[in-house]
Design a protein around this motif. Sequence first.
Motif, mmCIF file in Angstrom:
data_model
loop_
_atom_site.group_PDB
_atom_site.id
_atom_site.type_symbol
_atom_site.label_atom_id
_atom_site.label_comp_id
_atom_site.label_asym_id
_atom_site.label_seq_id
_atom_site.Cartn_x
_atom_site.Cartn_y
_atom_site.Cartn_z
ATOM 1 N N SER A 158 -3.861 0.238 4.812
ATOM 2 C CA SER A 158 -4.656 0.595 5.993
ATOM 3 C C SER A 158 -5.872 -0.303 6.176
ATOM 4 C CB SER A 158 -5.090 2.057 5.913
ATOM 5 O OG SER A 158 -5.849 2.269 4.738
ATOM 6 N N LEU A 206 7.323 -2.154 7.796
ATOM 7 C CA LEU A 206 7.403 -3.201 6.759
ATOM 8 C C LEU A 206 8.816 -3.351 6.224
ATOM 9 C CD1 LEU A 206 7.401 -2.227 3.436
ATOM 10 C CD2 LEU A 206 5.300 -1.194 4.226
ATOM 11 N N GLY A 216 1.741 -2.389 4.666
ATOM 12 C CA GLY A 216 1.526 -0.943 4.597
ATOM 13 C C GLY A 216 0.221 -0.572 3.927
ATOM 14 N N GLN A 262 -12.979 -0.415 0.544
ATOM 15 C CA GLN A 262 -12.860 -0.704 -0.898
ATOM 16 C C GLN A 262 -11.716 -1.675 -1.175
ATOM 17 O OE1 GLN A 262 -12.773 2.427 0.363
ATOM 18 N NE2 GLN A 262 -14.548 3.514 -0.439
ATOM 19 N N HIS A 263 -10.692 -1.674 -0.329
ATOM 20 C CA HIS A 263 -9.612 -2.648 -0.512
ATOM 21 C C HIS A 263 -10.072 -4.021 -0.020
ATOM 22 C CE1 HIS A 263 -5.563 -4.027 -1.272
ATOM 23 N NE2 HIS A 263 -5.632 -4.684 -0.127
ATOM 24 N N GLY A 274 0.829 -1.202 0.000
ATOM 25 C CA GLY A 274 0.000 0.000 0.000
ATOM 26 C C GLY A 274 0.855 1.240 0.000
ATOM 27 N N ARG A 275 0.207 2.349 0.345
ATOM 28 C CA ARG A 275 0.919 3.622 0.361
ATOM 29 C C ARG A 275 2.105 3.586 1.324
ATOM 30 N NH1 ARG A 275 -3.024 7.874 -1.200
ATOM 31 N NH2 ARG A 275 -4.332 6.961 0.404
ATOM 32 N N ASN A 332 1.698 -3.621 9.552
ATOM 33 C CA ASN A 332 1.405 -2.188 9.554
ATOM 34 C C ASN A 332 1.978 -1.576 10.822
ATOM 35 O OD1 ASN A 332 -0.064 0.410 9.715
ATOM 36 N ND2 ASN A 332 -1.238 -0.447 7.997
ATOM 37 N N LYS A 392 5.808 3.617 0.222
ATOM 38 C CA LYS A 392 6.378 4.972 0.069
ATOM 39 C C LYS A 392 6.967 5.329 -1.295
ATOM 40 C CE LYS A 392 6.985 6.012 4.897
ATOM 41 N NZ LYS A 392 6.553 4.765 5.526
ATOM 42 N N GLN A 420 -3.835 -3.396 -8.956
ATOM 43 C CA GLN A 420 -4.796 -2.934 -7.933
ATOM 44 C C GLN A 420 -5.803 -4.018 -7.535
ATOM 45 O OE1 GLN A 420 -6.890 0.812 -8.674
ATOM 46 N NE2 GLN A 420 -8.588 0.035 -7.433
ATOM 47 N N ILE A 421 -5.920 -4.172 -6.230
ATOM 48 C CA ILE A 421 -6.871 -5.147 -5.663
ATOM 49 C C ILE A 421 -7.958 -4.358 -4.944
ATOM 50 C CG2 ILE A 421 -7.108 -6.909 -3.853
ATOM 51 C CD1 ILE A 421 -4.163 -7.689 -4.596
ATOM 52 N N GLY A 422 -9.201 -4.762 -5.128
ATOM 53 C CA GLY A 422 -10.274 -4.079 -4.410
ATOM 54 C C GLY A 422 -11.521 -3.929 -5.232
ATOM 55 N N GLN A 423 -12.397 -3.099 -4.723
ATOM 56 C CA GLN A 423 -13.709 -2.900 -5.336
ATOM 57 C C GLN A 423 -13.601 -2.490 -6.795
ATOM 58 O OE1 GLN A 423 -16.145 -0.385 -2.845
ATOM 59 N NE2 GLN A 423 -17.242 0.350 -4.645
ATOM 60 N N THR A 424 -12.652 -1.624 -7.107
ATOM 61 C CA THR A 424 -12.493 -1.178 -8.485
ATOM 62 C C THR A 424 -11.229 -1.768 -9.121
ATOM 63 O OG1 THR A 424 -11.591 0.839 -7.490
ATOM 64 C CG2 THR A 424 -13.809 0.966 -8.370
ATOM 65 N N SER A 482 -2.665 -1.782 -3.207
ATOM 66 C CA SER A 482 -3.881 -1.023 -2.912
ATOM 67 C C SER A 482 -3.992 0.081 -3.958
ATOM 68 C CB SER A 482 -3.788 -0.384 -1.529
ATOM 69 O OG SER A 482 -2.819 0.655 -1.580
ATOM 70 N N ARG A 483 -5.170 0.678 -4.004
ATOM 71 C CA ARG A 483 -5.318 1.804 -4.930
ATOM 72 C C ARG A 483 -4.458 2.981 -4.472
ATOM 73 N NH1 ARG A 483 -10.988 4.191 -6.998
ATOM 74 N NH2 ARG A 483 -10.397 6.373 -7.017
HETATM 75 P P1 FAD Z 1 -3.392 4.492 3.283
HETATM 76 O O1 FAD Z 1 -4.821 4.493 3.683
HETATM 77 O O2 FAD Z 1 -2.676 5.802 3.208
HETATM 78 O O3 FAD Z 1 -2.632 3.522 4.292
HETATM 79 C C1 FAD Z 1 -1.244 3.362 4.339
HETATM 80 C C2 FAD Z 1 -0.959 2.482 5.529
HETATM 81 O O4 FAD Z 1 0.425 2.189 5.552
HETATM 82 C C3 FAD Z 1 -1.306 3.127 6.886
HETATM 83 O O5 FAD Z 1 -2.150 2.248 7.609
HETATM 84 C C4 FAD Z 1 0.048 3.287 7.588
HETATM 85 O O6 FAD Z 1 -0.040 3.066 8.984
HETATM 86 C C5 FAD Z 1 0.856 2.176 6.917
HETATM 87 N N1 FAD Z 1 2.294 2.431 6.895
HETATM 88 C C6 FAD Z 1 2.942 3.568 6.528
HETATM 89 N N2 FAD Z 1 4.284 3.371 6.558
HETATM 90 C C7 FAD Z 1 4.483 2.082 6.965
HETATM 91 C C8 FAD Z 1 5.636 1.290 7.193
HETATM 92 N N3 FAD Z 1 6.864 1.779 6.969
HETATM 93 N N4 FAD Z 1 5.467 0.018 7.606
HETATM 94 C C9 FAD Z 1 4.231 -0.495 7.851
HETATM 95 N N5 FAD Z 1 3.091 0.220 7.651
HETATM 96 C C10 FAD Z 1 3.220 1.487 7.185
HETATM 97 N N6 FAD Z 1 -8.703 1.141 -2.645
HETATM 98 C C11 FAD Z 1 -8.206 -0.074 -2.971
HETATM 99 O O7 FAD Z 1 -7.203 -0.512 -2.387
HETATM 100 N N7 FAD Z 1 -8.778 -0.799 -3.969
HETATM 101 C C12 FAD Z 1 -9.871 -0.391 -4.642
HETATM 102 O O8 FAD Z 1 -10.335 -1.097 -5.551
HETATM 103 C C13 FAD Z 1 -10.427 0.877 -4.307
HETATM 104 N N8 FAD Z 1 -11.525 1.317 -4.920
HETATM 105 C C14 FAD Z 1 -12.068 2.500 -4.516
HETATM 106 C C15 FAD Z 1 -13.272 2.934 -5.102
HETATM 107 C C16 FAD Z 1 -13.848 4.123 -4.670
HETATM 108 C C17 FAD Z 1 -15.137 4.553 -5.288
HETATM 109 C C18 FAD Z 1 -13.226 4.906 -3.670
HETATM 110 C C19 FAD Z 1 -13.851 6.176 -3.198
HETATM 111 C C20 FAD Z 1 -12.045 4.494 -3.111
HETATM 112 C C21 FAD Z 1 -11.442 3.301 -3.523
HETATM 113 N N9 FAD Z 1 -10.250 2.860 -2.968
HETATM 114 C C22 FAD Z 1 -9.781 1.629 -3.299
HETATM 115 C C23 FAD Z 1 -9.417 3.734 -2.099
HETATM 116 C C24 FAD Z 1 -9.554 3.426 -0.635
HETATM 117 O O9 FAD Z 1 -10.650 4.137 -0.086
HETATM 118 C C25 FAD Z 1 -8.273 3.841 0.115
HETATM 119 O O10 FAD Z 1 -8.023 5.199 -0.121
HETATM 120 C C26 FAD Z 1 -7.027 3.053 -0.284
HETATM 121 O O11 FAD Z 1 -7.301 1.666 -0.219
HETATM 122 C C27 FAD Z 1 -5.900 3.397 0.674
HETATM 123 O O12 FAD Z 1 -4.722 2.750 0.269
HETATM 124 P P2 FAD Z 1 -3.620 2.384 1.328
HETATM 125 O O13 FAD Z 1 -4.193 1.522 2.399
HETATM 126 O O14 FAD Z 1 -2.458 1.873 0.586
HETATM 127 O O15 FAD Z 1 -3.182 3.823 1.880
#
Ligand code: FAD
Length: 325
Positions: free
Chosen positions: A271, A309, A269, A275-276, A212-213, A290, A216, A252-256, A238-239
């Motif tokens: 969250s 991570l 990493g 949607q994921h 995921g995000r 995480n 970095k 990308q894995i998830g709803q979309t 993740s998205r």
């Molecule tokens: P973040 O929410 O930013 O999370 C990053 C995580 O990494 C945090 O929990 C943080 O604690 C952790 N982290 C940071 N640094 C470290 C480290 N060094 N070691 C360990 N942990 C760390 N999302 C999808 O994934 N798939 C979809 O298909 C999808 N479809 C969507 C459809 C719609 C209509 C909408 C509105 C959103 C959609 N999303 C989808 C987006 C979704 O809502 C989230 O925004 C997205 O999943 C967040 O991605 P993330 O968890 O990677 O990022």
Amino acid sequence: MSKNVLVLADVRDGELRNVSLECLAAASQVAEGGVVTAAVFGSDAKGQVDKLSHHGADQVVTVSNPKLDQYTTDAYFQAFKQVIDKTDPDVIFTGHTAVGRDVSPRIAARLGLGLVSDCTAVDFSDGKIVFTRPIYAGKAFVKKAVREGKVFATLRPNNIAALEADTSRSAVAEELEVDIAEDSLRTLVKELVRKTSDGVDLSEARIVVAGGRGVKSADGFKPLEELAEVLGAAVGASRGACDAEYCDYALQIGQTGKVVTPDLYIACGISGAIQHLAGMSNSKVIVAINKDPEASIFSVADYGIVGDLFDVVPMLTEEFKKVLV
Ligand code: FAD
């Protein structure tokens, strides 16, 4: 009552996709003595007959037309429709893959059938086939039975076990000439560009390592790729990671994005946004890494590792190397 069941086999890079064998297992279960037919398209269709018969097909209809070598909606629609007209099945299954998801609704609409899509289980109750499928982005499941007429469903990969290969089985193979007019094809595939670098198909992978995000950067995916290589896993994302341009949207894995149901899902990493979760919460075992102990991903995880991570993933890789390499 016995039923004749037709399965559309999905071939990628000359290999039958596992979901086609899973469809055959479901077909054998519901046929109750009826004929299980597999349809397979493309110039090398005949090369798939043995494997299809070893995994449950009683009959294989091959359509070796070169216009079916690459998937196009128009060519597959015409070929599949002609196979259905010829075999007149009671039940039709396709994988819930890019191909099945595209061609099945068109066929269903043309034939005036309902379509039960993205099924995760197939059972019997009161003489009817009962399908289980997710609703509300995977938060709940419904059971659906088709009351009358032909039954048509797409089955989600990795949810129904394929039958063990029985090499003593040999299906009746039949080549079908189909009529696909050149001017009926609105799409011409000139080149196929694969965006995933490794050989493991994400939607059918038994193990997925997803970032995921929290990774970095694009370079941050490297430790995940190393872990994936040791485990024979596919890399997903993740998205959040895709939007940040750390990796391609094909991951990308998830709803979309893609829906995966591996035996093991390692989320690094991520969250755990709803949607994921829609794309991975059915994984058999979920491991979350995480650094935030409150991250939502831990609510669906079987094993949670609170930590960075970039420390945890290389440690896992080294430990797995000791037992696997
Ligand atoms: P973040 O929410 O930013 O999370 C990053 C995580 O990494 C945090 O929990 C943080 O604690 C952790 N982290 C940071 N640094 C470290 C480290 N060094 N070691 C360990 N942990 C760390 N999302 C999808 O994934 N798939 C979809 O298909 C999808 N479809 C969507 C459809 C719609 C209509 C909408 C509105 C959103 C959609 N999303 C989808 C987006 C979704 O809502 C989230 O925004 C997205 O999943 C967040 O991605 P993330 O968890 O990677 O990022």
